[in-house]
Design a protein around this motif. Structure first.
Motif, PDB file in Angstrom:
ATOM      1  N   LEU A   1       0.608  -1.422   0.297  1.00 48.38           N
ATOM      2  CA  LEU A   1       0.036   0.162   0.036  1.00 48.38           C
ATOM      3  C   LEU A   1       0.810   1.191  -0.119  1.00 48.38           C
ATOM      4  N   GLY A   2       1.824   1.745   1.181  1.00 47.61           N
ATOM      5  CA  GLY A   2       2.626   2.591   1.035  1.00 47.61           C
ATOM      6  C   GLY A   2       2.186   3.418   2.175  1.00 47.61           C
ATOM      7  N   ALA A   3       2.904   4.043   2.735  1.00 48.30           N
ATOM      8  CA  ALA A   3       3.296   5.457   3.790  1.00 48.30           C
ATOM      9  C   ALA A   3       2.159   6.021   3.578  1.00 48.30           C
ATOM     10  N   SER A   4       2.255   6.989   4.679  1.00 51.45           N
ATOM     11  CA  SER A   4       1.605   7.915   5.092  1.00 51.45           C
ATOM     12  C   SER A   4       2.121   9.205   5.358  1.00 51.45           C
ATOM     13  N   PHE A   5       1.388  10.811   5.212  1.00 54.69           N
ATOM     14  CA  PHE A   5       1.500  11.856   6.326  1.00 54.69           C
ATOM     15  C   PHE A   5       1.827  10.811   8.109  1.00 54.69           C
ATOM     16  N   GLY A   6       0.442  10.548   7.688  1.00 58.89           N
ATOM     17  CA  GLY A   6      -0.643  10.206   8.575  1.00 58.89           C
ATOM     18  C   GLY A   6       0.917   8.889   9.891  1.00 58.89           C
ATOM     19  N   ALA A   7       0.974   8.107   9.142  1.00 62.02           N
ATOM     20  CA  ALA A   7       1.356   6.115   9.568  1.00 62.02           C
ATOM     21  C   ALA A   7       2.045   6.186   8.764  1.00 62.02           C
ATOM     22  N   ASP A   8       3.468   5.280   9.478  1.00 60.40           N
ATOM     23  CA  ASP A   8       4.502   5.166   9.056  1.00 60.40           C
ATOM     24  C   ASP A   8       4.312   3.875   8.192  1.00 60.40           C
ATOM     25  N   ALA A   9       3.422   2.483   8.348  1.00 59.10           N
ATOM     26  CA  ALA A   9       2.642   1.688   7.413  1.00 59.10           C
ATOM     27  C   ALA A   9       1.304   1.819   7.964  1.00 59.10           C
ATOM     28  N   THR A  10       0.599  -0.207   6.986  1.00 59.40           N
ATOM     29  CA  THR A  10      -0.392   0.019   7.674  1.00 59.40           C
ATOM     30  C   THR A  10      -0.985  -1.696   7.693  1.00 59.40           C
ATOM     31  N   LEU A  11      -1.772  -2.331   8.548  1.00 61.98           N
ATOM     32  CA  LEU A  11      -1.598  -4.091   8.936  1.00 61.98           C
ATOM     33  C   LEU A  11      -2.477  -3.935   9.047  1.00 61.98           C
ATOM     34  N   MET A  12      -3.387  -5.031   8.789  1.00 58.87           N
ATOM     35  CA  MET A  12      -4.415  -5.519   8.410  1.00 58.87           C
ATOM     36  C   MET A  12      -4.459  -6.524   8.522  1.00 58.87           C
ATOM     37  N   ALA A  13      -5.893  -6.634   9.513  1.00 59.83           N
ATOM     38  CA  ALA A  13      -6.401  -8.083  10.775  1.00 59.83           C
ATOM     39  C   ALA A  13      -7.239  -8.178  10.622  1.00 59.83           C
ATOM     40  N   SER A  14      -7.977  -9.058  10.650  1.00 60.10           N
ATOM     41  CA  SER A  14      -9.429  -9.551  11.132  1.00 60.10           C
ATOM     42  C   SER A  14     -10.195  -9.024  12.281  1.00 60.10           C
ATOM     43  N   ASP A  15     -11.485  -9.010  12.105  1.00 57.03           N
ATOM     44  CA  ASP A  15     -12.038  -8.198  13.037  1.00 57.03           C
ATOM     45  C   ASP A  15     -11.847  -8.819  14.976  1.00 57.03           C
ATOM     46  N   GLN A  16     -11.950  -9.927  14.842  1.00 58.34           N
ATOM     47  CA  GLN A  16     -11.651 -10.750  16.050  1.00 58.34           C
ATOM     48  C   GLN A  16     -10.306  -9.994  16.391  1.00 58.34           C
ATOM     49  N   THR A  17      -8.885 -10.844  15.705  1.00 55.92           N
ATOM     50  CA  THR A  17      -7.792 -10.365  16.724  1.00 55.92           C
ATOM     51  C   THR A  17      -7.302  -8.814  16.285  1.00 55.92           C
ATOM     52  N   PHE A  18      -8.087  -7.368  15.348  1.00 55.85           N
ATOM     53  CA  PHE A  18      -8.364  -6.595  16.177  1.00 55.85           C
ATOM     54  C   PHE A  18      -9.024  -5.903  17.422  1.00 55.85           C
ATOM     55  N   LEU A  19      -9.943  -7.033  18.224  1.00 54.74           N
ATOM     56  CA  LEU A  19     -10.248  -6.667  18.905  1.00 54.74           C
ATOM     57  C   LEU A  19      -9.907  -7.147  20.129  1.00 54.74           C
ATOM     58  N   ARG A  20      -8.953  -8.484  20.590  1.00 57.05           N
ATOM     59  CA  ARG A  20      -8.144  -9.104  21.135  1.00 57.05           C
ATOM     60  C   ARG A  20      -7.010  -7.951  21.413  1.00 57.05           C
ATOM     61  N   MET A  21      -6.411  -7.262  20.469  1.00 58.40           N
ATOM     62  CA  MET A  21      -5.455  -6.855  20.734  1.00 58.40           C
ATOM     63  C   MET A  21      -5.726  -5.011  21.067  1.00 58.40           C
ATOM     64  N   PHE A  22      -6.827  -5.123  20.992  1.00 54.08           N
ATOM     65  CA  PHE A  22      -7.287  -3.365  21.746  1.00 54.08           C
ATOM     66  C   PHE A  22      -8.286  -3.406  22.371  1.00 54.08           C
ATOM     67  N   PRO A  23      -8.230  -4.299  23.630  1.00 51.45           N
ATOM     68  CA  PRO A  23      -9.866  -5.328  24.450  1.00 51.45           C
ATOM     69  C   PRO A  23     -10.180  -4.144  24.885  1.00 51.45           C
ATOM     70  N   ARG A  24     -10.493  -2.691  25.119  1.00 52.71           N
ATOM     71  CA  ARG A  24     -10.856  -1.414  24.512  1.00 52.71           C
ATOM     72  C   ARG A  24     -12.023  -1.199  24.153  1.00 52.71           C
ATOM     73  N   ALA A  25     -11.436  -1.676  23.024  1.00 52.31           N
ATOM     74  CA  ALA A  25     -12.193  -0.880  21.318  1.00 52.31           C
ATOM     75  C   ALA A  25     -13.973  -1.979  21.586  1.00 52.31           C
ATOM     76  N   LYS A  26     -14.819  -1.558  21.742  1.00 50.96           N
ATOM     77  CA  LYS A  26     -15.687  -2.035  21.491  1.00 50.96           C
ATOM     78  C   LYS A  26     -16.397  -2.921  19.894  1.00 50.96           C
ATOM     79  N   ALA A  27     -16.858  -3.974  20.703  1.00 51.77           N
ATOM     80  CA  ALA A  27     -17.207  -4.523  18.730  1.00 51.77           C
ATOM     81  C   ALA A  27     -18.778  -3.939  18.839  1.00 51.77           C
ATOM     82  N   GLY A  28     -19.559  -3.134  19.086  1.00 49.45           N
ATOM     83  CA  GLY A  28     -20.647  -2.987  18.421  1.00 49.45           C
ATOM     84  C   GLY A  28     -20.643  -1.939  18.244  1.00 49.45           C
ATOM     85  N   SER A  29     -19.140  -0.542  18.581  1.00 47.57           N
ATOM     86  CA  SER A  29     -18.862   0.268  17.548  1.00 47.57           C
ATOM     87  C   SER A  29     -17.644   0.408  16.913  1.00 47.57           C
TER      88      SER A  29
END
Length: 382
Positions: free
Chosen positions: A180-208
């Motif tokens: 994809l490529g870097a941007s001014f806001g981030a050095d890179a992008t990571l793709m994850a499943s929604d389940q992996t994302f919610l495990r990485m960020f336990p404070r994130a709400k599945a309904g939001s």
């Protein structure tokens, strides 16, 4: 044949002529670099937006840009399916965090995108082809176009060797690569499943969710559906066509971000520098040959003919000064693109823009420099 008086006068003092060309080339170089970085700002920060596969995009009204999207209730996707013409709705989780570079072990800013691996939400064939890898727990795909020292990591992944890192004190495995490529806001992008994302960020709400992508029926016009969705959905969600969403992101960096303003200001300052340099050269030349111009007036040459001599000089300076001013940025763009992983390259549109600005710059300087000539009286000069 008309005597090329303007060219002969410029060539007469070669030192001053070369200084003038160097000044114009320098002003063009500055404009090219400012416009190049400005375009890279817009392109890099909308690459992921353009990769979204959806006809209509839902975001929070509080969203500022891709790095500051806020969230809205996931149930809005189900409500959107009630609107005629909408056939599919998918949600994305997006968050910008620091992760540990597997090669240097230093912290770096990355953007994590979480989604259902079975859903076709991105126009990135490499991601779609590795959807099964995303179904593995705590596994992500890494952007091979990332900014920073990742050469060894990418080589190991290409050989099929395991690579692990850490996000939010959680160990994750890098299961594959995409570009994809870097941007001014981030050095890179990571793709994850929604389940992996919610495990990485336990404070994130599945309904939001951060972004909702709606797919319309084939041949369904987008504008009427967008209007129907705006009437149907509550005010806690903003409805945009995909094209309008990309424009929304670009407008933030163009108007609300100070970075976009700085690049625009730098282009304007480079233009002013060029005007001053060319004016000094043409004004000095006019003053040095004022008596000769007066002789032409006394011989009956019209004022317009004399002004065309200065205009000829301005056009020659613009054309010859633009050549080195356009060649140097090609190399500098390549160096900057390699160092920053940003999409910086010479384009025909940008070259045309700078050439037009160079013509205007030189003609404006010539117009200012001819004021003394227009007011000159042969009797006073002799």
């Amino acid at each position: 044949m008309r005597t090329p008086l303007g060219w002969l006068q410029l060539r007469h003092d070669r030192g001053r002529f070369l200084v003038a060309l160097a000044g114009i080339a320098f002003a063009d170089l500055l404009m090219f670099m400012q416009l190049g970085f400005q375009a890279a700002l817009y392109d890099s920060n909308t690459r992921l937006d353009r990769a979204f596969r959806g006809d209509v995009v839902l975001i929070s009204p509080k969203a500022l840009n891709l790095q500051n999207l806020s969230t809205f209730p996931r149930r809005r996707l189900l409500q959107a399916l009630d609107v005629p013409g909408v056939v599919e709705a998918q949600g994305l989780y997006i968050r910008t965090v620091n992760w540990r570079n597997p090669q240097t072990l230093h912290s770096a800013t990355v953007q994590v995108l979480g989604f259902d691996p079975d859903a076709d939400v991105l126009r990135l064939p490499e991601v779609r082809a590795q959807a099964d890898r995303l179904k593995l727990p705590d596994t992500v795909l890494f952007d091979r176009g990332a900014r920073g020292r990742y050469g060894e990591v990418i080589a190991r992944l290409d050989r099929g060797e395991p690579v692990t890192s850490e996000i939010e004190r959680r160990t994750i495995a890098v299961g594959g690569l995409f570009r994809l490529g870097a941007s001014f806001g981030a050095d890179a992008t990571l793709m994850a499943s929604d389940q992996t994302f919610l495990r990485m960020f336990p404070r994130a709400k599945a309904g939001s969710i951060s972004v909702g992508l709606l797919t319309l029926a084939p041949g369904e016009p987008v504008a009427p559906v967008v209007r129907a969705l705006r009437r149907h959905l509550p005010d806690d969600v903003q409805v945009l066509s995909h094209a309008d969403y990309v424009q929304f992101e670009e407008n933030y960096w163009r108007t609300a971000s100070p970075v976009g303003f700085i690049f625009g200001l730098g282009t304007a300052m480079a233009f002013v520098v060029g005007v001053v340099i060319v004016y000094q050269v043409l004004s000095t030349d006019v003053n040095a040959h004022l008596q000769e111009y007066a002789t032409f007036k006394a011989m009956g040459f019209r004022q317009r003919w004399l002004l065309l001599v200065v205009v000829e000089q301005a056009l020659i300076l613009a054309a010859l000064g633009f050549i080195p001013g356009a060649l140097m940025p090609v190399w500098l763009y390549a160096v900057a693109a390699k160092a920053t992983s940003l999409p910086i390259a010479m384009t025909l549109g940008r070259a045309t823009t700078v050439f037009v600005l160079t013509l205007v710059m030189c003609l404006a300087s010539g117009a200012i420099a001819t004021r003394r000539l227009q007011a000159a009286d042969p009797a006073e000069l002799f």
